[in-house]
Scaffold this active site. Structure first.
Site, PDB file in Angstrom:
ATOM      1  N   HIS B  39     -30.599 -87.164 -39.516  1.00 36.76           N
ATOM      2  CA  HIS B  39     -29.955 -88.046 -38.544  1.00 36.76           C
ATOM      3  C   HIS B  39     -28.533 -88.383 -38.975  1.00 36.76           C
ATOM      4  CE1 HIS B  39     -33.679 -88.485 -36.365  1.00 36.76           C
ATOM      5  NE2 HIS B  39     -33.059 -89.222 -35.460  1.00 36.76           N
ATOM      6  N   LYS B 104     -43.654 -93.176 -36.138  1.00 34.63           N
ATOM      7  CA  LYS B 104     -44.684 -94.167 -36.440  1.00 34.63           C
ATOM      8  C   LYS B 104     -44.066 -95.553 -36.387  1.00 34.63           C
ATOM      9  CE  LYS B 104     -45.428 -95.142 -40.852  1.00 34.63           C
ATOM     10  NZ  LYS B 104     -45.624 -94.762 -42.253  1.00 34.63           N
TER      11      LYS B 104
END
Lengths: 279, 177
Positions: B39, B104
């Site tokens: 990222h 998650k």
């Protein structure tokens, strides 16, 4: 004086790393099996998947979770033991390297916290030594995943905060962690001592055999009460709702300063990897 | 219990809008892994106006770093990492066309707002059932940042990969319930 060879130590560490990552403790498995029929919702389905995953991991020697952690090692060395053939630190580190290579475990360690280059072999480990009387050599390997580690917290409470302050902080930590810590979790709590000792005690609390209570009835009762409160939150397995949010609360305590009440909460995920061995 | 719905990539707006939070799905098709360091690099590339390592439209970004594949298997254990760590970057990626994410745990409010504004979706996968999940992976190919090891961007071909709609295109979140 008993002699222990570094090569034996490295081999033992490697073996323990792999076993900790592919096999869950029988106590965790039994607890999940018992909880499964009580939960008809999503939480129960998640428990079923966790149980099935444990079977596949064990039989195929695959990691239960892809996060096979950074290895925390606790060594208890008898003062009548002599380590021969090299450095003890290096032997443990070599054991980690071997285990992570041969066991196809994930290399999850970066060399520098800001520049973040992966070391490629999951070394170094974090090693805690304790010198004890006798000629024993006991080693515990805890490959700690960071989903749960990241949700752990430490606070320096004041004496007036008392037991209620402790309970509130533990509960708040679990609620803030929610699904990130991979429930059903184990809650390790360190109370007293100093800043760093509270954290080490909390980490060690995760290593206690599941279901064993604190030997002091006062603290055993606090553990039991906190477990009930945590399981009333309905966070549930994977945070998807249900009755099993935590499998245990383990508290360790130590003497502390007249002005202080250090409190550390270390969360362990539903795998709570750790294995121990003797040499 | 109802039959679990199977969805296939590329995820069209029509598919995304038809999914509701709390619904369990099986995903089949292409999924790209990207976690913390990937990222970071993607953000630098965006700032520099460079081409992305993969097409955002229709694809799912999975916050995951698998364990090494043992002999005879295409993929090691695999599962979601905490999505919250990507919260800082996700709104920007969503504004650049990324619609579907999988990970998650909880997302920050700006991510949820971006999902609602752009008609995106966030799937939650179950953490720590990674040996089981590896059975749903049919092939793995590194497509970018190979030097990052487990954090490299990988193209996964998945078959009936189980997930739960955690934030739907209307911004409804399963964890609110």
């Amino acid at each position: 004086m008993r002699e222990i060879f570094v090569s034996d130590i490295a081999a033992k560490v490697a073996e323990l790393c792999v076993r900790a990552c592919v096999e869950v403790s029988p106590e965790i498995r039994r607890l999940m099996q018992a909880a499964r029929p009580l939960d008809a919702g999503l939480g129960g389905q998640v428990l079923e998947k966790m149980l099935l995953n444990q079977e596949i991991a064990k039989s195929e020697r695959m990691p239960i979770c892809q996060d096979t952690g950074m290895v925390v090692v606790f060594v208890r060395i008898g003062q009548d033991v002599r380590i021969v053939g090299g450095s003890l630190d290096e032997a443990i580190t070599d054991g980690v390297r071997m285990g992570y290579d041969k066991g196809f475990l994930r290399k999850s360690v970066v060399e520098d916290p800001i520049r973040r280059v992966n070391t490629g072999d999951n070394a170094p480990a974090i090693i805690h030594y304790e010198i004890v009387p006798g000629d024993g050599f006991h080693i515990t390997v805890s490959p700690k995943g960071f989903g749960s580690e990241n949700m752990s917290r430490l606070v320096m409470l004041v004496p007036a905060d008392g037991i209620e302050g402790i309970k509130n902080f533990v509960l708040e930590t679990v609620i803030k962690a929610h699904s990130n810590a991979c429930p059903p979790i184990i809650v390790g709590v360190g109370i007293g001592g100093s800043f760093e000792l509270s954290a080490i005690m909390a980490k060690k609390a995760l290593l206690r055999k599941l279901g064993e209570a604190h030997p002091d009835p006062f603290w055993a009762e606090v553990e039991a009460e906190l477990l009930v409160k945590i399981n009333e939150t309905n966070i549930g397995p994977a945070g998807l709702g249900g009755r099993l949010t935590a499998m245990a609360v383990h508290i360790n305590t130590y003497a502390t300063h007249i002005a202080g009440l250090p409190l550390a909460v270390n969360l362990g995920c539903h795998v709570n990897r750790h294995e121990e061995g003797e040499l | 219990m109802n039959e679990i719905r199977e969805i296939t990539t590329p995820l069209t707006d029509e598919i995304i809008q038809s999914l509701s939070c709390g619904e369990m799905v099986y995903i089949t098709g292409k999924v790209y892994t990207a976690r913390d360091l990937a990222h970071g690099r993607i953000m630098v590339m965006l700032d520099a106006g460079e081409a992305m390592p993969f097409e955002f439209t229709g694809n799912i970004v999975f916050y995951a770093g698998p364990s090494p594949a043992p002999p005879g298997k295409c993929c090691g254990s695999i599962g979601p990492t905490t999505a919250g760590r990507m919260d800082l970057h996700s709104p920007t990626l969503i504004a650049h066309g990324l619609k579907a994410m999988m990970g998650k745990g909880l997302r920050a409010d700006p991510v949820r707002a971006a999902i609602r504004a752009h008609g995106g979706i966030y799937f939650a996968a179950i953490g720590g059932v990674a040996a089981l999940m590896s059975k749903s992976i049919k092939s793995v190919e590194i497509v970018a940042f190979e030097d990052l090891g487990t954090e490299a961007v990988r193209l996964l071909e998945v078959e009936k990969f189980p997930a739960i709609v955690a934030i739907d295109s209307r911004g409804c979140c399963i964890y609110d319930r």
